[in-house]
Design an enzyme around this catalytic site. Structure first.
Site, PDB file in Angstrom:
ATOM      1  N   ASN A  15       0.937  -1.110   0.135  1.00  0.00           N
ATOM      2  CA  ASN A  15      -0.051   0.164  -0.054  1.00  0.00           C
ATOM      3  C   ASN A  15       1.075   1.248   0.086  1.00  0.00           C
ATOM      4  O   ASN A  15       0.674   2.160  -0.688  1.00  0.00           O
ATOM      5  CB  ASN A  15      -0.929   0.100   1.233  1.00  0.00           C
ATOM      6  CG  ASN A  15      -2.270  -0.751   1.096  1.00  0.00           C
ATOM      7  OD1 ASN A  15      -3.258  -0.256   0.002  1.00  0.00           O
ATOM      8  ND2 ASN A  15      -2.306  -1.819   1.643  1.00  0.00           N
ATOM      9  N   MET A  91       1.288  -2.369  12.320  1.00  0.00           N
ATOM     10  CA  MET A  91       0.560  -3.154  13.039  1.00  0.00           C
ATOM     11  C   MET A  91       0.851  -3.020  14.639  1.00  0.00           C
ATOM     12  O   MET A  91       0.964  -3.817  15.416  1.00  0.00           O
ATOM     13  CB  MET A  91       0.939  -4.621  12.851  1.00  0.00           C
ATOM     14  CG  MET A  91       0.753  -4.882  11.159  1.00  0.00           C
ATOM     15  SD  MET A  91      -1.054  -4.549  10.627  1.00  0.00           S
ATOM     16  CE  MET A  91      -1.869  -6.024  10.978  1.00  0.00           C
ATOM     17  N   HIS A 110      -7.756  -0.191   6.352  1.00  0.00           N
ATOM     18  CA  HIS A 110      -8.141  -1.488   7.221  1.00  0.00           C
ATOM     19  C   HIS A 110      -8.800  -2.574   6.257  1.00  0.00           C
ATOM     20  O   HIS A 110      -9.683  -2.407   5.489  1.00  0.00           O
ATOM     21  CB  HIS A 110      -9.179  -1.211   8.286  1.00  0.00           C
ATOM     22  CG  HIS A 110      -9.331  -2.420   9.136  1.00  0.00           C
ATOM     23  ND1 HIS A 110      -8.462  -3.169   9.962  1.00  0.00           N
ATOM     24  CD2 HIS A 110     -10.637  -3.228   9.383  1.00  0.00           C
ATOM     25  CE1 HIS A 110      -8.965  -4.084  10.521  1.00  0.00           C
ATOM     26  NE2 HIS A 110     -10.290  -4.156  10.249  1.00  0.00           N
ATOM     27  N   THR A 142      -8.972   7.587  15.174  1.00  0.00           N
ATOM     28  CA  THR A 142      -9.262   8.025  16.433  1.00  0.00           C
ATOM     29  C   THR A 142      -8.471   7.040  17.344  1.00  0.00           C
ATOM     30  O   THR A 142      -8.050   6.104  16.987  1.00  0.00           O
ATOM     31  CB  THR A 142     -10.746   8.094  16.331  1.00  0.00           C
ATOM     32  OG1 THR A 142     -11.083   6.896  16.250  1.00  0.00           O
ATOM     33  CG2 THR A 142     -11.220   9.191  15.447  1.00  0.00           C
ATOM     34  N   ASP A 146      -9.373   0.821  14.610  1.00  0.00           N
ATOM     35  CA  ASP A 146      -9.860   0.659  13.311  1.00  0.00           C
ATOM     36  C   ASP A 146     -11.291   1.333  13.522  1.00  0.00           C
ATOM     37  O   ASP A 146     -12.463   0.861  13.108  1.00  0.00           O
ATOM     38  CB  ASP A 146     -10.089  -0.547  13.152  1.00  0.00           C
ATOM     39  CG  ASP A 146      -8.788  -1.484  12.870  1.00  0.00           C
ATOM     40  OD1 ASP A 146      -7.895  -0.732  12.480  1.00  0.00           O
ATOM     41  OD2 ASP A 146      -8.638  -2.640  13.405  1.00  0.00           O
ATOM     42  N   GLU A 175      -7.529  -2.489  -1.857  1.00  0.00           N
ATOM     43  CA  GLU A 175      -6.830  -1.375  -1.454  1.00  0.00           C
ATOM     44  C   GLU A 175      -5.811  -0.349  -2.053  1.00  0.00           C
ATOM     45  O   GLU A 175      -5.815   0.767  -2.122  1.00  0.00           O
ATOM     46  CB  GLU A 175      -5.867  -2.055  -0.185  1.00  0.00           C
ATOM     47  CG  GLU A 175      -6.889  -2.780   0.684  1.00  0.00           C
ATOM     48  CD  GLU A 175      -5.961  -3.545   1.838  1.00  0.00           C
ATOM     49  OE1 GLU A 175      -5.044  -2.995   2.277  1.00  0.00           O
ATOM     50  OE2 GLU A 175      -6.241  -4.840   2.149  1.00  0.00           O
TER      51      GLU A 175
HETATM   52  C1  GAR Z   1      -3.085  -4.539   4.412  1.00  0.00           C
HETATM   53  O1  GAR Z   1      -4.067  -5.740   3.765  1.00  0.00           O
HETATM   54  C2  GAR Z   1      -3.690  -3.593   5.126  1.00  0.00           C
HETATM   55  O2  GAR Z   1      -4.982  -3.232   4.951  1.00  0.00           O
HETATM   56  C3  GAR Z   1      -3.370  -4.296   6.608  1.00  0.00           C
HETATM   57  O3  GAR Z   1      -2.093  -4.981   6.492  1.00  0.00           O
HETATM   58  C4  GAR Z   1      -2.010  -5.139   5.270  1.00  0.00           C
HETATM   59  C5  GAR Z   1      -0.646  -4.365   4.822  1.00  0.00           C
HETATM   60  O4  GAR Z   1      -0.132  -4.786   3.423  1.00  0.00           O
HETATM   61  N1  GAR Z   1      -3.560  -3.463   7.747  1.00  0.00           N
HETATM   62  C6  GAR Z   1      -4.028  -3.970   8.799  1.00  0.00           C
HETATM   63  O5  GAR Z   1      -4.466  -5.060   8.924  1.00  0.00           O
HETATM   64  C7  GAR Z   1      -4.307  -2.784   9.858  1.00  0.00           C
HETATM   65  N2  GAR Z   1      -5.344  -3.226  10.821  1.00  0.00           N
HETATM   66  P1  GAR Z   1       0.950  -3.913   2.799  1.00  0.00           P
HETATM   67  O6  GAR Z   1       1.953  -3.934   3.851  1.00  0.00           O
HETATM   68  O7  GAR Z   1       1.345  -4.756   1.760  1.00  0.00           O
HETATM   69  O8  GAR Z   1       0.440  -2.675   2.469  1.00  0.00           O
END
Ligand code: GAR
Length: 197
Positions: A15, A91, A110, A142, A146, A175
């Site tokens: 992302n 995370m 998310h 906030t 999530d 995403e």
């Molecule tokens: C993504 O799917 C994002 O939505 C999720 O972690 C992944 C990261 O992928 N985020 C969460 O779960 C946060 N609560 P990436 O490092 O390839 O972007």
């Protein structure tokens, strides 16, 4: 003047990469730093290869003292003077003391259609519930996990043959479209939600 965007990651950074790639031309923002709590996060290399400064603040030395960890993050990003923070697969939970000063200027992506499935294992939970539609959400951050005003959602149909992995892959592809689209709008001061189907 362009808004300066800090992107926080913990892992692959796909992302983050899409956000970096989007911030060119007439985009109202530019990346100023990528920060990770994990020095091995692959996203760090991807950012460095594109000439974006990186910072690492490991969480382990703080032994659960979240506020001290967040102080270190604030110190690491301050020289890069961000206007907006984008959490992109970061995370670690952030406390009110970090989130409050950034209210209205911090986004998160998310992998669920919030308010459904806050937290982890969102794809398995959507499958277990028999949801016909799943997806992802970009929202303002906030102090509640999530939670916060929704800036965009992308929907993905759940297929009969889906596993958590196949569903996650299709959601991730959405995403990659949603987050850049929301950031572009948000950086221009437009908070109307985007819905991708
Ligand atoms: C993504 O799917 C994002 O939505 C999720 O972690 C992944 C990261 O992928 N985020 C969460 O779960 C946060 N609560 P990436 O490092 O390839 O972007």
């Amino acid at each position: 003047m362009s808004k300066r965007v800090a992107i926080f990651i913990s892992g692959g950074g796909s992302n983050m990469l899409k956000l970096l790639e989007s911030m060119t031309g007439d985009h109202p923002a530019r990346p100023c730093v990528v920060l990770s709590n994990d020095p091995m996060a692959r996203g760090l290399e991807l950012a460095e290869a594109r000439g974006v400064p990186t910072e690492v603040v490991r969480h382990e030395p703080f032994k659960g003292d979240r506020v001290a960890f967040e102080h270190a993050i604030s110190g690491a990003i301050a020289p890069h003077a961000p206007d907006i923070i984008c959490l992109a697969g970061f995370m670690r939970k952030l406390t009110e003391s970090f989130v409050d000063p950034w209210r209205g200027r911090m986004l998160n992506i998310h992998p669920s259609l919030l308010p459904k499935y806050r937290g982890l294992n969102t794809h398995a939970r959507a499958l277990a519930a028999g949801d016909p539609v799943h997806g992802c959400t970009v929202h303002q951050v906030t102090p509640q996990l999530d939670d916060g005003p929704i800036l965009g959602q992308a929907q993905v149909p759940v297929l009969a043959e889906d596993t958590a992995d196949s569903l996650a892959a299709r959601v991730l592809a959405q995403e990659h479209l949603l987050y850049p689209a929301v950031l572009r709008r948000f950086a221009a001061g437009d908070h109307r939600p985007i819905l991708l189907r």
